[in-house]
Design an enzyme around this catalytic site. Structure first.
Site, PDB file in Angstrom:
ATOM      1  N   SER A  30      -3.379  -7.573   3.028  1.00 18.70           N
ATOM      2  CA  SER A  30      -3.487  -7.531   3.995  1.00 18.70           C
ATOM      3  C   SER A  30      -3.550  -9.013   4.802  1.00 18.70           C
ATOM      4  CB  SER A  30      -4.472  -6.648   4.757  1.00 18.70           C
ATOM      5  OG  SER A  30      -3.536  -5.204   4.173  1.00 18.70           O
ATOM      6  N   LYS A  86     -18.262  -5.821   7.466  1.00 17.01           N
ATOM      7  CA  LYS A  86     -17.220  -6.956   7.967  1.00 17.01           C
ATOM      8  C   LYS A  86     -16.865  -6.635   9.443  1.00 17.01           C
ATOM      9  CE  LYS A  86     -13.826  -7.421   3.949  1.00 17.01           C
ATOM     10  NZ  LYS A  86     -13.060  -6.646   2.367  1.00 17.01           N
ATOM     11  N   ARG A 145      -2.146  -6.469  -8.255  1.00 16.73           N
ATOM     12  CA  ARG A 145      -0.749  -7.377  -7.998  1.00 16.73           C
ATOM     13  C   ARG A 145      -1.118  -8.921  -9.420  1.00 16.73           C
ATOM     14  NH1 ARG A 145      -3.278  -7.909  -2.346  1.00 16.73           N
ATOM     15  NH2 ARG A 145      -4.416  -7.332  -3.069  1.00 16.73           N
ATOM     16  N   HIS A 198       0.478  -1.706   0.217  1.00 15.91           N
ATOM     17  CA  HIS A 198       0.090   0.259   0.179  1.00 15.91           C
ATOM     18  C   HIS A 198       0.448   1.283   0.233  1.00 15.91           C
ATOM     19  CE1 HIS A 198      -3.292  -2.686   2.268  1.00 15.91           C
ATOM     20  NE2 HIS A 198      -3.478  -2.135   0.932  1.00 15.91           N
TER      21      HIS A 198
HETATM   22  P1  ADP Z   1      -9.623  -3.139  -0.324  1.00 12.50           P
HETATM   23  O1  ADP Z   1      -9.728  -2.199  -0.818  1.00 12.50           O
HETATM   24  O2  ADP Z   1      -9.888  -4.429  -2.445  1.00 12.50           O
HETATM   25  O3  ADP Z   1     -10.289  -3.848   0.713  1.00 12.50           O
HETATM   26  P2  ADP Z   1      -7.496  -3.157   0.672  1.00 12.50           P
HETATM   27  O4  ADP Z   1      -7.555  -2.652   1.512  1.00 12.50           O
HETATM   28  O5  ADP Z   1      -6.208  -4.257   1.044  1.00 12.50           O
HETATM   29  O6  ADP Z   1      -8.170  -3.999  -0.723  1.00 12.50           O
HETATM   30  O7  ADP Z   1      -6.275  -2.481  -0.732  1.00 12.50           O
HETATM   31  C1  ADP Z   1      -6.512  -1.067  -1.528  1.00 12.50           C
HETATM   32  C2  ADP Z   1      -6.191  -1.452  -2.720  1.00 12.50           C
HETATM   33  O8  ADP Z   1      -4.377  -1.481  -3.102  1.00 12.50           O
HETATM   34  C3  ADP Z   1      -6.399  -2.164  -3.731  1.00 12.50           C
HETATM   35  O9  ADP Z   1      -6.526  -1.051  -5.070  1.00 12.50           O
HETATM   36  C4  ADP Z   1      -6.131  -3.258  -3.315  1.00 12.50           C
HETATM   37  O10 ADP Z   1      -5.658  -3.968  -4.862  1.00 12.50           O
HETATM   38  C5  ADP Z   1      -4.092  -2.492  -3.066  1.00 12.50           C
HETATM   39  N1  ADP Z   1      -3.127  -3.387  -3.168  1.00 12.50           N
HETATM   40  C6  ADP Z   1      -2.932  -4.230  -1.675  1.00 12.50           C
HETATM   41  N2  ADP Z   1      -2.042  -4.335  -1.544  1.00 12.50           N
HETATM   42  C7  ADP Z   1      -1.363  -4.594  -2.434  1.00 12.50           C
HETATM   43  C8  ADP Z   1       0.526  -5.088  -2.849  1.00 12.50           C
HETATM   44  N3  ADP Z   1       0.709  -5.483  -2.511  1.00 12.50           N
HETATM   45  N4  ADP Z   1       0.926  -4.148  -4.062  1.00 12.50           N
HETATM   46  C9  ADP Z   1      -0.001  -3.063  -4.695  1.00 12.50           C
HETATM   47  N5  ADP Z   1      -0.985  -2.847  -4.305  1.00 12.50           N
HETATM   48  C10 ADP Z   1      -1.918  -3.235  -3.557  1.00 12.50           C
END
Ligand code: ADP
Length: 170
Positions: free
Chosen positions: A128, A41, A90, A17
């Protein structure tokens, strides 16, 4: 001024992130990290904790801010006066989901542009969910989450009581 929003659950914030935050903040005048409160959630970290973890991570980044939101991401982008939404990609699985969401969001809010940034290769495997799994089992998270996030995870899983309480939140 170009204002973009990077929405997500961030439960918790990872280096993947952070990589997206750093790169997106170089493209826009102002970036707001939107921490999403999902009504259905049960995250491991509360909304307040997730916001705090992001806040600490973006210290010193003058054009990056963090805000909590609930409801539709496009409504949040409108509410803060944003023009674009940032997402990270990813793998193929991310693409399919993001593509679906992007088309829906375009229907809901055609004025908001979506910018997807490809993950940096060293973070391709980072999620995560996996971070929580590894942390729960006592694995080393060096280079995968900011140090203060590693401390917060350790605290969450440090007591057997905490383990019992949190085992269903992965
Ligand atoms: P969500 O919003 O789907 O609940 P997250 O909070 O984990 O998921 O992720 C927020 C955003 O960051 C999403 O666009 C996700 O694809 C991206 N993301 C998560 N992990 C990574 C990573 N390792 N590299 C690049 N982008 C990521």
């Amino acid at each position: 001024m170009t204002l973009a929003v990077y929405p997500g659950t961030f439960d918790p914030l990872t280096c993947g992130h952070m990589d997206i935050i750093v790169r997106a903040s170089a493209l826009v005048d102002k970036l707001i990290v939107g921490v999403y409160e999902h009504p259905a959630k049960q995250p491991l970290f509360s909304l307040e904790q997730r916001v705090k973890l992001v806040e600490e991570a973006i210290t010193g980044m003058s054009n990056v801010h963090v805000k909590a939101f609930t409801g539709l991401a496009v409504d949040f982008v409108h509410a803060v006066g944003g023009k674009a939404m940032i997402r990270g990609l990813r793998a193929n699985s991310d693409f399919e989901r993001e593509f679906e969401m992007a088309l829906m969001n375009r229907k809901l809010a055609p004025d908001i542009e979506l910018l997807c940034l490809m993950t940096s290769s060293q973070y391709q495997f980072l999620s995560s969910t996996l971070i929580k799994e590894v942390s729960k089992l006592g694995g080393c998270l060096e280079g995968m989450v900011p140090d203060h996030v590693a401390v917060a995870l350790k605290e969450k899983f440090s007591t057997s009581n905490g383990l019992a309480m949190n085992k269903n939140k992965l």
